[in-house]
Scaffold this motif. Sequence first.
Motif, PDB file in Angstrom:
ATOM      1  N   GLY A 469       0.772  -1.222   0.000  1.00 57.58           N
ATOM      2  CA  GLY A 469       0.000   0.000   0.000  1.00 57.58           C
ATOM      3  C   GLY A 469       0.805   1.274   0.000  1.00 57.58           C
ATOM      4  N   ALA A 470       0.483   2.136   0.965  1.00 60.78           N
ATOM      5  CA  ALA A 470       1.055   3.481   1.036  1.00 60.78           C
ATOM      6  C   ALA A 470       2.269   3.562   1.946  1.00 60.78           C
ATOM      7  CB  ALA A 470      -0.010   4.467   1.512  1.00 60.78           C
ATOM      8  N   THR A 471       2.885   2.436   2.263  1.00 57.39           N
ATOM      9  CA  THR A 471       4.028   2.410   3.179  1.00 57.39           C
ATOM     10  C   THR A 471       5.038   3.511   2.866  1.00 57.39           C
ATOM     11  OG1 THR A 471       3.863   0.052   3.700  1.00 57.39           O
ATOM     12  CG2 THR A 471       6.039   1.056   3.893  1.00 57.39           C
ATOM     13  N   GLY A 472       5.358   4.320   3.893  1.00 55.88           N
ATOM     14  CA  GLY A 472       6.406   5.330   3.783  1.00 55.88           C
ATOM     15  C   GLY A 472       6.048   6.566   2.998  1.00 55.88           C
ATOM     16  N   THR A 473       4.820   6.670   2.505  1.00 53.98           N
ATOM     17  CA  THR A 473       4.464   7.823   1.673  1.00 53.98           C
ATOM     18  C   THR A 473       4.019   9.033   2.487  1.00 53.98           C
ATOM     19  OG1 THR A 473       2.178   7.050   1.431  1.00 53.98           O
ATOM     20  CG2 THR A 473       3.775   6.322  -0.223  1.00 53.98           C
ATOM     21  N   LEU A 474       3.820   8.849   3.796  1.00 49.75           N
ATOM     22  CA  LEU A 474       3.426   9.944   4.679  1.00 49.75           C
ATOM     23  C   LEU A 474       4.508  10.174   5.720  1.00 49.75           C
ATOM     24  CD1 LEU A 474      -0.285   8.881   5.416  1.00 49.75           C
ATOM     25  CD2 LEU A 474       0.595  10.162   3.451  1.00 49.75           C
ATOM     26  N   ASP A 475       4.637  11.402   6.201  1.00 51.17           N
ATOM     27  CA  ASP A 475       5.575  11.653   7.290  1.00 51.17           C
ATOM     28  C   ASP A 475       4.940  11.256   8.622  1.00 51.17           C
ATOM     29  OD1 ASP A 475       3.872  13.726   8.117  1.00 51.17           O
ATOM     30  OD2 ASP A 475       5.128  15.308   7.283  1.00 51.17           O
ATOM     31  N   GLU A 476       5.660  11.491   9.714  1.00 51.74           N
ATOM     32  CA  GLU A 476       5.171  11.017  11.010  1.00 51.74           C
ATOM     33  C   GLU A 476       3.886  11.692  11.469  1.00 51.74           C
ATOM     34  OE1 GLU A 476       8.686  13.774  12.150  1.00 51.74           O
ATOM     35  OE2 GLU A 476       7.980  12.613  10.420  1.00 51.74           O
ATOM     36  N   TRP A 477       3.507  12.808  10.838  1.00 52.93           N
ATOM     37  CA  TRP A 477       2.243  13.493  11.150  1.00 52.93           C
ATOM     38  C   TRP A 477       1.112  13.065  10.220  1.00 52.93           C
ATOM     39  CZ3 TRP A 477       1.806  16.000  15.585  1.00 52.93           C
ATOM     40  CH2 TRP A 477       2.965  16.516  16.188  1.00 52.93           C
ATOM     41  N   GLY A 478       1.410  12.167   9.284  1.00 49.25           N
ATOM     42  CA  GLY A 478       0.391  11.717   8.347  1.00 49.25           C
ATOM     43  C   GLY A 478       0.224  12.607   7.144  1.00 49.25           C
ATOM     44  N   LYS A 480       1.373  13.949   3.336  1.00 48.36           N
ATOM     45  CA  LYS A 480       1.986  13.342   2.157  1.00 48.36           C
ATOM     46  C   LYS A 480       3.395  13.872   1.930  1.00 48.36           C
ATOM     47  CE  LYS A 480      -2.284  12.438  -0.396  1.00 48.36           C
ATOM     48  NZ  LYS A 480      -3.072  12.760  -1.607  1.00 48.36           N
ATOM     49  N   ARG A 481       4.294  12.949   1.624  1.00 50.55           N
ATOM     50  CA  ARG A 481       5.646  13.334   1.236  1.00 50.55           C
ATOM     51  C   ARG A 481       5.690  13.641  -0.265  1.00 50.55           C
ATOM     52  NH1 ARG A 481       7.687   9.280   5.247  1.00 50.55           N
ATOM     53  NH2 ARG A 481       9.207  10.388   6.551  1.00 50.55           N
ATOM     54  N   GLU A 482       6.493  14.616  -0.621  1.00 54.92           N
ATOM     55  CA  GLU A 482       6.665  14.923  -2.039  1.00 54.92           C
ATOM     56  C   GLU A 482       7.461  13.843  -2.754  1.00 54.92           C
ATOM     57  OE1 GLU A 482       8.301  18.763  -2.663  1.00 54.92           O
ATOM     58  OE2 GLU A 482       6.734  19.817  -1.528  1.00 54.92           O
ATOM     59  N   PHE A 483       8.365  13.202  -1.995  1.00 52.46           N
ATOM     60  CA  PHE A 483       9.229  12.191  -2.600  1.00 52.46           C
ATOM     61  C   PHE A 483       9.214  10.947  -1.715  1.00 52.46           C
ATOM     62  CE2 PHE A 483      13.441  10.152  -2.844  1.00 52.46           C
ATOM     63  CZ  PHE A 483      13.445   9.799  -4.188  1.00 52.46           C
ATOM     64  N   PHE A 484       9.077   9.781  -2.330  1.00 54.97           N
ATOM     65  CA  PHE A 484       9.057   8.522  -1.603  1.00 54.97           C
ATOM     66  C   PHE A 484      10.483   8.168  -1.182  1.00 54.97           C
ATOM     67  CE2 PHE A 484       8.647   3.680  -1.956  1.00 54.97           C
ATOM     68  CZ  PHE A 484       8.183   3.555  -0.649  1.00 54.97           C
ATOM     69  N   PRO A 485      10.802   8.177   0.112  1.00 57.13           N
ATOM     70  CA  PRO A 485      12.195   8.022   0.540  1.00 57.13           C
ATOM     71  C   PRO A 485      12.771   6.626   0.315  1.00 57.13           C
ATOM     72  CG  PRO A 485      10.723   8.110   2.440  1.00 57.13           C
ATOM     73  CD  PRO A 485       9.886   8.427   1.239  1.00 57.13           C
ATOM     74  N   LEU A 486      11.924   5.644   0.009  1.00 58.54           N
ATOM     75  CA  LEU A 486      12.424   4.284  -0.195  1.00 58.54           C
ATOM     76  C   LEU A 486      12.474   3.893  -1.665  1.00 58.54           C
ATOM     77  CD1 LEU A 486      10.506   2.490   2.727  1.00 58.54           C
ATOM     78  CD2 LEU A 486      12.831   3.424   2.739  1.00 58.54           C
ATOM     79  N   GLU A 487      12.337   4.872  -2.543  1.00 54.87           N
ATOM     80  CA  GLU A 487      12.284   4.559  -3.975  1.00 54.87           C
ATOM     81  C   GLU A 487      13.552   3.863  -4.453  1.00 54.87           C
ATOM     82  OE1 GLU A 487      11.795   6.817  -8.308  1.00 54.87           O
ATOM     83  OE2 GLU A 487      11.123   7.823  -6.459  1.00 54.87           O
ATOM     84  N   ALA A 488      14.712   4.306  -3.998  1.00 51.58           N
ATOM     85  CA  ALA A 488      15.969   3.750  -4.502  1.00 51.58           C
ATOM     86  C   ALA A 488      16.129   2.273  -4.166  1.00 51.58           C
ATOM     87  CB  ALA A 488      17.151   4.548  -3.948  1.00 51.58           C
ATOM     88  N   VAL A 489      15.615   1.850  -3.014  1.00 51.08           N
ATOM     89  CA  VAL A 489      15.803   0.454  -2.615  1.00 51.08           C
ATOM     90  C   VAL A 489      14.613  -0.423  -2.982  1.00 51.08           C
ATOM     91  CG1 VAL A 489      17.415   0.970  -0.752  1.00 51.08           C
ATOM     92  CG2 VAL A 489      14.947   0.909  -0.263  1.00 51.08           C
ATOM     93  N   THR A 490      13.452   0.188  -3.265  1.00 52.16           N
ATOM     94  CA  THR A 490      12.269  -0.611  -3.598  1.00 52.16           C
ATOM     95  C   THR A 490      11.903  -0.564  -5.073  1.00 52.16           C
ATOM     96  OG1 THR A 490      10.719   1.213  -3.193  1.00 52.16           O
ATOM     97  CG2 THR A 490      11.308  -0.182  -1.298  1.00 52.16           C
ATOM     98  N   GLY A 491      12.403   0.434  -5.795  1.00 55.61           N
ATOM     99  CA  GLY A 491      12.060   0.557  -7.195  1.00 55.61           C
ATOM    100  C   GLY A 491      10.668   1.091  -7.453  1.00 55.61           C
TER     101      GLY A 491
END
Length: 725
Positions: A469-478, A480-491
């Motif tokens: 799902g949306a894993t990691g796409t929100l910051d700790e306040w819920g 939306k992040r502009e950039f997915f921080p796990l993109e490099a390792v998850t593709g």
Amino acid sequence: MSENSISGTYATGKPVAAPIPWYRRTFRWGQTNLTEMDPVYCDMEWWKRYWRDTRVQGIIVNAGGIVAYYPSSIKLHYRAAGLGDRDLYGEFSTEARKAGLTVLARMDINRATQDFYDAHPDCFVVNGKGEPLMADGRYFSCVNSDYYKTYIPEVLKEIIALYKPDGFTDNSWTGVSRQHICHCGSCRSKFKQYAGLELPAAADWNDPGYRQWIKWSYQCRMENWDLFNRVTREFGGPDCLWLGMVNANPVKTHASFCDLKEVGERSQVMMCDHQSRDPLNGFEQNSLNGQLLHGVAGWDALIPESMANYIRGVRSFRQGSNPPAETRLWMIEGMAGGISPWFHHVGGVQEDRRQFGNMPPLMQWHEANETYLYNRQPVSNIGLVWSQENTEFYGRADADENVALPWHGFVKALKRARIPFIPVHADHIARDAARLDVLILPDLAAMSDSQCEAVRRFAESGGHLVFTGATGTLDEWGEKREFFPLEAVTGIAHSHQTEGAAGKQSSDWAFFDTHNYIRLPDLDERHEVLNGFEQTDILPFGGKLQRVQAADWLNAAATYIPSYPIYPPEFSWVREQRTDIPVMLAGENPFGGRIFYFAGDIDRCYGRTYLPDLGDLLAGAVKWASAGTMPLKVEGPGYLDCQLYRQTGRLIVHVVNLSGTQQTAGYVEDYLPVGPITVSVKLDGSEPACAAMKVSGLEVKPVIADGWATVRLDTLTDHEMIILE
């Protein structure tokens, strides 16, 4: 050396015996939850015999707070209606001491009488209009008021001075739930100092002030935890602990502002008030309870759990006897997860005496097998991640739908597939990464930067990820992040767009939006996760999915079939046979780690429906990601919960038979024996010469082959504990 001592040394270097603190040696507990009329009828001689029969080493009994069971001298401390001149708490304490038992004074501090309110109205919860919150003629106390800060410490000090308990518990220490925003003077001034804001008028997740209030509310509870412990240790000694009580469900606890990680970091022992199964979580919840709480408190901490002997369910009955098999299976599952048993009866006198037969046999078994139930470490290379932030700031107004269902979906799928795993708090990923090969992130949308960084480092070191799902796409306040921080390792690159059904299904079974499916590739192109589905080209789905872009090293293991009519049947035909919208993606990242991503919320759908196909997909993804490294294989019929532990020189396997308990709500009336069962454990060095079955009493020689030790169980009734050494 006595059993209650440990070796130590003075400065001279000479060995001495130092006492083992009660919270390291009290393994079996009993609680008599007194009622107001128990002082009239309670028979201490009967309870002393019951303590002996159940082999308890400690008791928990009501002392004060909402009701005093001793002759308190504190003004406004309400005494039990039937107390008269009797000191019932004192009698329990005295007789328990004579029997050599640990004694914890139970408190309940979340409400008080009309007299107290009249004298101190500023101590109680009020709404924005200044109206007090009440239930059953009592007023709810505010966690930030002098009731908590001054009055309760005085009660604790009085109980310590009179009875010297080993410690205190309190099942209502967190005060009122998040449903009520208290507007008392204490809350207004304290929140203003904390956030520079006025209290929010109502729940509004789009209001930054409300989100600040949520985080602040957790902090207020932990301030009281620390205050009460300072008081009990100052006046009762360093081992006189104030322990509260917790529920081990990481989603449910958010309603009461109980941060399990913070409590665990402060606790020498965690008192768990999680009394029975519920329709969503089932018996398997209890082995998870133990492992989750040990994960935050450490495996050297004891985790006693209150286990109900009264009837709980769709209708609860405080004085009715729970069916024996229902109580027994909950206890067995707890023990398999490292929990210490704790009987719980409501009332010192019972007319339904059947409930007193539930506990003794299993408590006696626990005593006989203490050696194997403590001082051990779980053996698993798979971590299932959870966090309080995700529950709060992704779960928001519907944590059950957003967080509980994906979490529970994976729990159920892994248990059903007999895959041992350990719950891992998101803040502990870096701490636990060295012993894990696979991390599972079940729609863990709200994550801090440091949590994302820990996942990134795990993946860059070759660790495998299964996420949804949306894993990691929100910051700790819920947000939306502009950039997915796990993109490099998850593709995976997110668009923040979804497809398919969103939210809960209506009660009408003919619900168009959830009538969608998963399209499987041609047989010669299928990923191994789809093994076993050779006779079908589609699978039921019923959920929503994230629209994502995938790196070229990821391949779509299955795609999406959009919703189409379910009724009338004449209209129920597939409108769009194929799309290029991925539901599942799999591949190996540039760092050598296996990545499996469920764009579709299959974990949530399985948590809702228990449809076997969906559970097979979740378990299959984890098996593929583990690349053959899982340390336990259990084969044979039945729904079995399996746990593996290591002690010095031995391996310990728990196999609990939950067959027949997973289909519907109700009560277990009998066991459904299954077998034969083959249990195989991967060896990490020495070969065990013997396998001792601590339930059936049998001993066999395990078969050793290709680095595995294998044992056969001809039949399994309720549980077995196998000791390989």
